[in-house]
Scaffold this motif. Structure first.
Motif, mmCIF file in Angstrom:
data_model
loop_
_atom_site.group_PDB
_atom_site.id
_atom_site.type_symbol
_atom_site.label_atom_id
_atom_site.label_comp_id
_atom_site.label_asym_id
_atom_site.label_seq_id
_atom_site.Cartn_x
_atom_site.Cartn_y
_atom_site.Cartn_z
ATOM 1 N N ILE A 1 0.949 -1.308 0.071
ATOM 2 C CA ILE A 1 -0.031 -0.120 -0.114
ATOM 3 C C ILE A 1 0.939 1.277 0.011
ATOM 4 N N TYR A 2 1.826 1.229 0.722
ATOM 5 C CA TYR A 2 2.977 2.276 0.757
ATOM 6 C C TYR A 2 3.458 2.614 -0.630
ATOM 7 N N LYS A 3 3.919 1.624 -1.123
ATOM 8 C CA LYS A 3 4.641 1.711 -2.262
ATOM 9 C C LYS A 3 3.816 2.229 -3.602
ATOM 10 N N ASP A 4 2.455 1.768 -3.446
ATOM 11 C CA ASP A 4 1.613 2.150 -4.319
ATOM 12 C C ASP A 4 1.056 3.603 -4.313
ATOM 13 N N LEU A 5 0.651 3.863 -3.126
ATOM 14 C CA LEU A 5 0.525 5.377 -2.737
ATOM 15 C C LEU A 5 1.679 6.396 -3.099
ATOM 16 N N LYS A 6 2.843 5.940 -2.646
ATOM 17 C CA LYS A 6 4.067 6.791 -3.241
ATOM 18 C C LYS A 6 4.028 6.782 -4.560
ATOM 19 N N GLN A 7 3.951 6.038 -5.297
ATOM 20 C CA GLN A 7 4.047 5.801 -6.811
ATOM 21 C C GLN A 7 3.114 6.741 -7.394
ATOM 22 N N LYS A 8 1.711 6.703 -6.920
ATOM 23 C CA LYS A 8 0.798 7.704 -7.579
ATOM 24 C C LYS A 8 1.051 8.929 -7.160
ATOM 25 N N ILE A 9 1.610 9.238 -5.983
ATOM 26 C CA ILE A 9 1.901 10.820 -5.710
ATOM 27 C C ILE A 9 3.131 11.169 -6.705
ATOM 28 N N GLU A 10 3.963 10.174 -6.782
ATOM 29 C CA GLU A 10 5.081 10.698 -7.647
ATOM 30 C C GLU A 10 4.812 10.920 -9.111
ATOM 31 N N ASN A 11 3.962 10.019 -9.542
ATOM 32 C CA ASN A 11 3.418 10.424 -10.903
ATOM 33 C C ASN A 11 2.348 11.221 -11.266
ATOM 34 N N ASP A 12 1.898 11.969 -10.091
ATOM 35 C CA ASP A 12 0.795 13.177 -10.184
ATOM 36 C C ASP A 12 -0.507 12.164 -10.454
ATOM 37 N N THR A 13 -0.810 11.152 -9.998
ATOM 38 C CA THR A 13 -2.089 10.467 -9.967
ATOM 39 C C THR A 13 -2.820 11.264 -9.006
ATOM 40 N N TYR A 14 -2.169 11.677 -7.929
ATOM 41 C CA TYR A 14 -2.724 12.381 -6.828
ATOM 42 C C TYR A 14 -1.907 13.776 -6.918
ATOM 43 N N ALA A 15 -2.357 14.832 -7.383
ATOM 44 C CA ALA A 15 -1.740 16.072 -7.820
ATOM 45 C C ALA A 15 -1.399 16.767 -6.493
ATOM 46 N N TYR A 16 -0.277 17.572 -6.631
ATOM 47 C CA TYR A 16 0.551 18.404 -5.560
ATOM 48 C C TYR A 16 -0.865 19.297 -4.821
ATOM 49 N N GLN A 17 -0.720 19.099 -3.461
ATOM 50 C CA GLN A 17 -1.597 20.192 -2.649
ATOM 51 C C GLN A 17 -3.267 19.481 -2.684
ATOM 52 N N GLU A 18 -3.569 18.451 -3.416
ATOM 53 C CA GLU A 18 -4.829 17.963 -3.442
ATOM 54 C C GLU A 18 -4.964 16.975 -2.188
ATOM 55 N N LEU A 19 -6.157 16.587 -1.919
ATOM 56 C CA LEU A 19 -6.328 15.447 -0.895
ATOM 57 C C LEU A 19 -6.044 14.184 -1.616
ATOM 58 N N LEU A 20 -5.891 13.058 -1.071
ATOM 59 C CA LEU A 20 -5.974 11.824 -1.171
ATOM 60 C C LEU A 20 -7.299 11.080 -1.280
ATOM 61 N N PRO A 21 -7.783 10.135 -1.830
ATOM 62 C CA PRO A 21 -9.111 9.598 -1.589
ATOM 63 C C PRO A 21 -9.232 9.438 -0.087
ATOM 64 N N SER A 22 -10.742 9.640 0.625
ATOM 65 C CA SER A 22 -11.110 9.379 1.811
ATOM 66 C C SER A 22 -10.206 8.136 2.286
ATOM 67 N N GLU A 23 -10.240 7.947 3.708
ATOM 68 C CA GLU A 23 -9.547 6.888 4.277
ATOM 69 C C GLU A 23 -10.625 5.542 4.029
ATOM 70 N N ASN A 24 -11.971 5.862 4.010
ATOM 71 C CA ASN A 24 -12.766 4.671 3.759
ATOM 72 C C ASN A 24 -12.436 4.386 2.255
#
Length: 242
Positions: free
Chosen positions: A9-32
């Motif tokens: 999970i850590y590696k997948d989220l990290k990769q998505k942050i690095e490749n801008d799947t989750y854009a800078y300054q935006e919120l990640l999907p909710s915990e649920n």
């Protein structure tokens, strides 16, 4: 909790942050939402997120969620807070790594060598000199000492590829922590020769000495990494503790 689930999970989220799947300054999907996505427990997800916080990738905001605060670092940068191989760092920075083994031999350490490496006198080690290149530029001259009884079967061919990959994938070793000391030292003739440095341009270079331990509590490696000063860059994410 299973370590592999948390790490994936850590590696997948990290990769998505690095490749801008989750854009800078935006919120990640909710915990649920993330719990449903990964099919994990709340504690497992929070552990992965907490590691991203420690690494400086995200910031938790009470009542709002988790925000992406990751900014790409300069190329050839190494992390202070993580144990990262040369190859892993190069690929993360989008560069082409290669390694030349200058010397591969076996030693029985004398008192002087033991005092430097932290291994006991009389210990049998592999001693390796390796020159690391990024995009065909020599950047790091490594002096590696690996405890033979902890790292059986090490060879020149393995050293030319990835020693840590061999330790983790073949020997199934768990590498836990590394104590590091960073200094500035005068350039030696060997540094000048292999790192293509001229003393009239640089008379000192950055040196990182690492003492690395596995999950059995054994110090299996001592490495002195000698870095070109014009390409030396380590970064960390500091957290203020009250």
């Amino acid at each position: 909790m299973p370590k592999s689930i948390y790490e994936n999970i850590y590696k997948d989220l990290k990769q998505k942050i690095e490749n801008d799947t989750y854009a800078y300054q935006e919120l990640l999907p909710s915990e649920n939402t993330l719990i449903r996505t990964y099919g994990c427990s709340r504690n497992t997800l929070r552990r992965a997120v907490n590691r991203l916080v420690t690494d400086g990738y995200v910031q938790t905001m009470q009542g709002k969620g988790v925000r992406n605060i990751y900014r790409p670092v300069e190329q050839t940068a190494f992390t202070i807070g993580e144990i990262e191989s040369f190859r892993e760092s190069a690929l993360r920075n989008g560069l082409r790594p290669s390694t030349q083994v200058l010397l591969f031999t076996e030693l029985t350490l004398n008192d002087t060598q033991a005092a430097i490496t932290g291994f006991p006198a009389g210990a049998e080690v592999y001693y390796i000199q390796r020159l690391h290149y990024l995009d065909e530029m020599p950047l790091i001259l490594n002096h590696n000492y690996f405890l033979k009884e902890a790292v059986p079967g090490l060879s020149k061919e393995i050293a030319e590829k990835s020693i840590y990959e061999y330790l983790e994938e073949t020997l199934h070793m768990t590498i836990v922590n590394s104590k590091r000391i960073m200094t500035v030292e005068k350039i030696t003739e060997i540094d000048e020769k292999y790192l293509k440095l001229r003393v009239e341009d640089y008379n000192c270079l950055a040196v990182v000495s690492s003492y690395t331990y596995n999950s059995n509590g054994t110090m299996f490696e001592y490495t002195q990494s000698r870095h070109r000063p014009d390409h030396f860059r380590f970064y960390d994410n500091a957290v203020r503790k009250k």
